[in-house]
Design an enzyme around this catalytic site. Structure first.
Site, short mmCIF file in Angstrom:
data_model
loop_
_atom_site.label_atom_id
_atom_site.label_comp_id
_atom_site.label_asym_id
_atom_site.label_seq_id
_atom_site.Cartn_x
_atom_site.Cartn_y
_atom_site.Cartn_z
N LEU A 34 59.11 56.00 17.52
CA LEU A 34 59.80 54.74 17.76
C LEU A 34 58.82 53.59 17.96
O LEU A 34 57.66 53.81 18.34
CB LEU A 34 60.71 54.88 18.98
CG LEU A 34 61.73 56.03 18.84
CD1 LEU A 34 62.28 56.42 20.19
CD2 LEU A 34 62.84 55.65 17.88
N PRO A 35 59.26 52.34 17.73
CA PRO A 35 58.33 51.21 17.73
C PRO A 35 57.82 50.77 19.10
O PRO A 35 56.72 50.22 19.20
CB PRO A 35 59.16 50.07 17.10
CG PRO A 35 60.30 50.74 16.41
CD PRO A 35 60.58 51.97 17.20
N THR A 60 54.02 55.38 20.25
CA THR A 60 52.95 54.88 21.10
C THR A 60 53.56 53.90 22.07
O THR A 60 53.97 52.80 21.68
CB THR A 60 51.86 54.19 20.25
OG1 THR A 60 51.31 55.13 19.34
CG2 THR A 60 50.74 53.68 21.15
N LYS A 65 45.82 57.86 23.10
CA LYS A 65 46.15 57.06 21.93
C LYS A 65 45.79 55.59 22.14
O LYS A 65 45.24 54.94 21.23
CB LYS A 65 47.65 57.19 21.62
CG LYS A 65 48.15 56.33 20.47
CD LYS A 65 47.49 56.70 19.15
CE LYS A 65 47.87 55.75 18.03
NZ LYS A 65 49.27 55.87 17.63
N LYS A 67 50.79 45.20 19.43
CA LYS A 67 51.60 45.85 20.46
C LYS A 67 50.78 46.87 21.23
O LYS A 67 50.78 46.93 22.47
CB LYS A 67 52.81 46.54 19.83
CG LYS A 67 53.72 47.24 20.82
CD LYS A 67 54.41 48.45 20.21
CE LYS A 67 53.47 49.63 20.12
NZ LYS A 67 54.12 50.89 19.73
#
Length: 316
Positions: free
Chosen positions: A85-86, A116, A191, A266
């Protein structure tokens, strides 16, 4: 093995150790998730999928997946759910929303989030999942769209050792390297650190090649030197931002596809937020965040993050 015997074997297997999941759910079928889901189909899993984009769902159903109308419907039908998912808010909507996963997930369902997001969001949600008797791990990935397509991703997993071992055989259907990073949230931590370094190295690569161009140096000659010298990095060798140096990378395809500038900004924002919470100094990470935010305002939001090279050249 007959279908009847196969079903008995699946039911009898323990959650401790390897398990062959027959029914898998996938939520989030974007640039990465679509390829990951397709690899699970190719490896023989029965897949139920959901995405707000009906076109992406149609592509997977044409390949053999079953469409669901919501994350809750996915959870009703499967033993394990993978999500890609974003953002943190999308994650919370999918798992905690009115039609979210937790509203219908069966006891001991394994939820694997490969988005992430903020590691603190993963850690907070893990407590809610435990109350619902649902297993949860965070498992963000590295390797980009090509890695997702080729099944060569690296998964960075945060969660218990038992849940890691349970998820590993499934993750190996989508990736080449599965690394247990520690408790819940540590996959996300790994990450964010990796992506912050990637952003910094891409900016550095773009700066060096732009300087070489200004000095009159042929980009191919510079690439040959850098990639056999101490400046060598992933951004210079395998994902060079200069058009025409490498085939099948975004810079040679008008910076289409790949890892979007908006997503990089992001992730850098998440790294900045996490660093603030733990009082870690990340001066280069902060500068990288501002550079990519500025790139977005210049009209590059839909381009791959290697577009920073064109940004430094001073034209689109």
């Amino acid at each position: 093995m007959s279908p009847a015997v196969s079903r008995i074997a699946i039911v009898a297997s323990s959650f401790k150790g390897t398990r062959c999941f027959s029914r898998v759910g996938f939520v989030g079928l974007g640039n990465m998730g679509g390829h990951m889901a397709r690899n699970l189909l190719k490896k023989g899993h029965r897949l139920t999928v959901f995405d707000v984009n009906e076109a992406t769902v149609s592509k997977l159903t044409e390949a053999g997946a079953k469409a669901a109308s919501s994350p809750a419907e996915v959870a009703k039908e499967v033993e394990v759910i993978v999500s890609m998912l974003p953002s943190s808010q999308h994650f919370l909507d999918v798992y905690n929303g009115k039609q979210g996963v937790l509203s219908s997930a069966k006891e001991k369902t394994l939820c694997i989030d490969s988005s992430t997001i903020d590691p603190f969001v993963s850690q907070t949600f893990a407590g809610e999942a435990e109350k619902s008797a649902v297993r949860f791990i965070d498992a963000p990935v590295s390797g980009g769209v090509n890695g997702a397509k080729d099944g060569t991703l690296t998964f960075m997993v945060g969660g218990s050792q038992d849940d890691y071992q349970l998820a590993k055989p499934l993750l190996e259907k989508m990736g080449a390297r599965i690394v247990h990073c520690g408790d819940i949230g540590m996959g996300q931590a790994a990450k964010l650190c990796n992506n912050m370094l990637l952003a910094i190295s891409m900016i550095g690569t773009a700066e060096a090649f732009n300087l070489g161009r200004k000095l009159g140096l042929d980009a191919k000659v510079l690439a040959d030197i850098v990639n056999s010298s101490t400046g060598r990095c992933w951004s210079s060798e395998l994902y060079n931002p200069v058009p025409g140096l490498l085939e099948n990378v975004p810079s040679s395809k008008n910076y289409e596809g790949g890892f979007g500038t908006t997503l990089m900004a992001k992730d850098l924002g998440l790294a900045q937020s996490a660093a603030t919470k733990v009082e870690a100094a990340i001066p280069l990470g902060s500068i990288a965040h501002q550079i990519f935010r500025t790139i977005i305002t210049q009209g590059f939001s839909d381009k791959d993050f290697s577009i920073v090279y064109q940004f430094l050249k001073g034209r689109k």
